[in-house]
Design an enzyme around this catalytic site. Sequence first.
Site, PDB file in Angstrom:
ATOM      1  N   SER A 160       9.688 -14.405 -32.396  1.00  0.00           N
ATOM      2  CA  SER A 160       9.765 -13.598 -33.837  1.00  0.00           C
ATOM      3  C   SER A 160       8.308 -13.162 -34.138  1.00  0.00           C
ATOM      4  O   SER A 160       7.794 -12.603 -33.324  1.00  0.00           O
ATOM      5  CB  SER A 160      10.085 -14.430 -34.766  1.00  0.00           C
ATOM      6  OG  SER A 160      10.568 -13.734 -36.208  1.00  0.00           O
ATOM      7  N   ASP A 364      20.852 -11.505 -32.070  1.00  0.00           N
ATOM      8  CA  ASP A 364      19.820 -11.318 -33.145  1.00  0.00           C
ATOM      9  C   ASP A 364      20.077  -9.893 -33.905  1.00  0.00           C
ATOM     10  O   ASP A 364      20.264  -8.976 -33.142  1.00  0.00           O
ATOM     11  CB  ASP A 364      18.531 -11.566 -32.399  1.00  0.00           C
ATOM     12  CG  ASP A 364      17.385 -11.536 -33.458  1.00  0.00           C
ATOM     13  OD1 ASP A 364      17.703 -11.654 -34.667  1.00  0.00           O
ATOM     14  OD2 ASP A 364      16.162 -11.477 -32.945  1.00  0.00           O
ATOM     15  N   HIS A 424      18.634 -15.166 -32.704  1.00  0.00           N
ATOM     16  CA  HIS A 424      16.906 -15.123 -32.945  1.00  0.00           C
ATOM     17  C   HIS A 424      16.278 -16.102 -32.063  1.00  0.00           C
ATOM     18  O   HIS A 424      14.955 -16.046 -31.579  1.00  0.00           O
ATOM     19  CB  HIS A 424      16.748 -14.827 -34.260  1.00  0.00           C
ATOM     20  CG  HIS A 424      15.177 -14.587 -34.456  1.00  0.00           C
ATOM     21  ND1 HIS A 424      14.816 -13.290 -34.294  1.00  0.00           N
ATOM     22  CD2 HIS A 424      14.237 -15.144 -35.063  1.00  0.00           C
ATOM     23  CE1 HIS A 424      13.315 -13.099 -34.756  1.00  0.00           C
ATOM     24  NE2 HIS A 424      13.146 -14.424 -35.147  1.00  0.00           N
TER      25      HIS A 424
END
Length: 445
Positions: A160, A364, A424
Amino acid sequence: MMARSWIGMLVVLLFAVSFYEGSCVPVQAKESWGYVDVRDGAHMFWWLYYANSSSASYKELPLVMWLQGGPGGSSCGFGNFEEIGPLDRDLKLRETSWVRAASVLFVDNPVGTGYSYTDTEDALTKDVAMVASDMMVLLKKFFSLKTEFQSIPFYIFSESYGGKMAAAISLELTKAIQAGSIKCNFAGVALGDSWISPIDSVMTWGAYLYSTSLLDDTGLNEVYTAAKAVMEAVQQGDYLKATDLWSMIENVVEQNTNGVNFYNILTQNSDEMVKSSADQAADGFLLALKRRHIRPLHRQSLSELMNGPIRQKLGVIPKNVTWGGQAEDVFVSMAGDFMKPVVDVVDQLLAAGVNVTVYNGQLDLIVDTMGQEMWVKKLKWDGLQNFNKLKWTALEDPQEQSQTGAFYKTYKNFAFYWILKAGHMIPSDQGPMALRMLKMVTQQE
């Protein structure tokens, strides 16, 4: 300050299949941890697990540094106990721990994250350049202290916003090694579901959700309209406004998808994440963003673990420091930097010969794979044309024979992994596949 620095650099070593004295936390690998004062009033915490493999010593395996997202997510907490560390948050052995294939260094980064802390709010970082500068101080002290790791291949893996920081850190580390100020064998960086080009993610949300039957025509139009407003702010260089509008488009997405989970479109948001649109509007954009993207990394069960048994085990956390206590302040302090792209930094890394890997989860949303592919196509790297001509290779799912778990493609010093059935947090969703990818990136397969 000098006394605190010496205390901060205290090294605690524990050995396999033992219990830390006075603690109920089992230990499955040799460990070490401590603080580094990276600036006046800024104290960064690190936690190292030596590789615990039955087939090789840690000196024969790579060293991996893991950087969490947010900014404000704790590597030592979330990355360690929720994703790749030797134990899960219930303190049970993790079969897919990365410590099986590498020594793993978790760093609570930026300062104010996890157990890291600042004496004043003014000492919090404002942008990735400041983040990278702090990390150079930590890495210099780490490799000076742990000289046995200076020649071992060193990789930075990230997730991220951690990917955005990893790119900037990798570039500064490359310069530091060339200048001789840091001694280490830097072997590459891996950018997982990474916030490299925020606008490319935002501009593909509508198409991705529509293609997965999570938006109808009306919803698609509303999401696209909101995304265009974000893009205009980015084009004008008004990044704080872009962050504000980004929060608004998330509201539009939630309203049109019945509250899709931004981290995995096939799972539900937790109860604490579900609020009415009126409540969200009343929150203000920064509070809404913190609610969505910082608090899930500090769920109650993890906070209780980190502020209870783990804190007791470590024995070096100051009394006035609470794990995650400054996390939301970190996010607010970095808000003006949040929507800025770092695609040019990735280009500089590739041009410098650094091995760069991009990996992304199929499910994601917040950093959807379509958006990742868009910024990759914008690279000025001289190998891009040949990379784009290659066909990807399928990888079998380690959990299910004859099932495809991922695809990958590599050319010269750039690689891309498409991880299937993962959101994610890839190691949480597809632990065996993530571990196999780690081995491939670090040239163990």
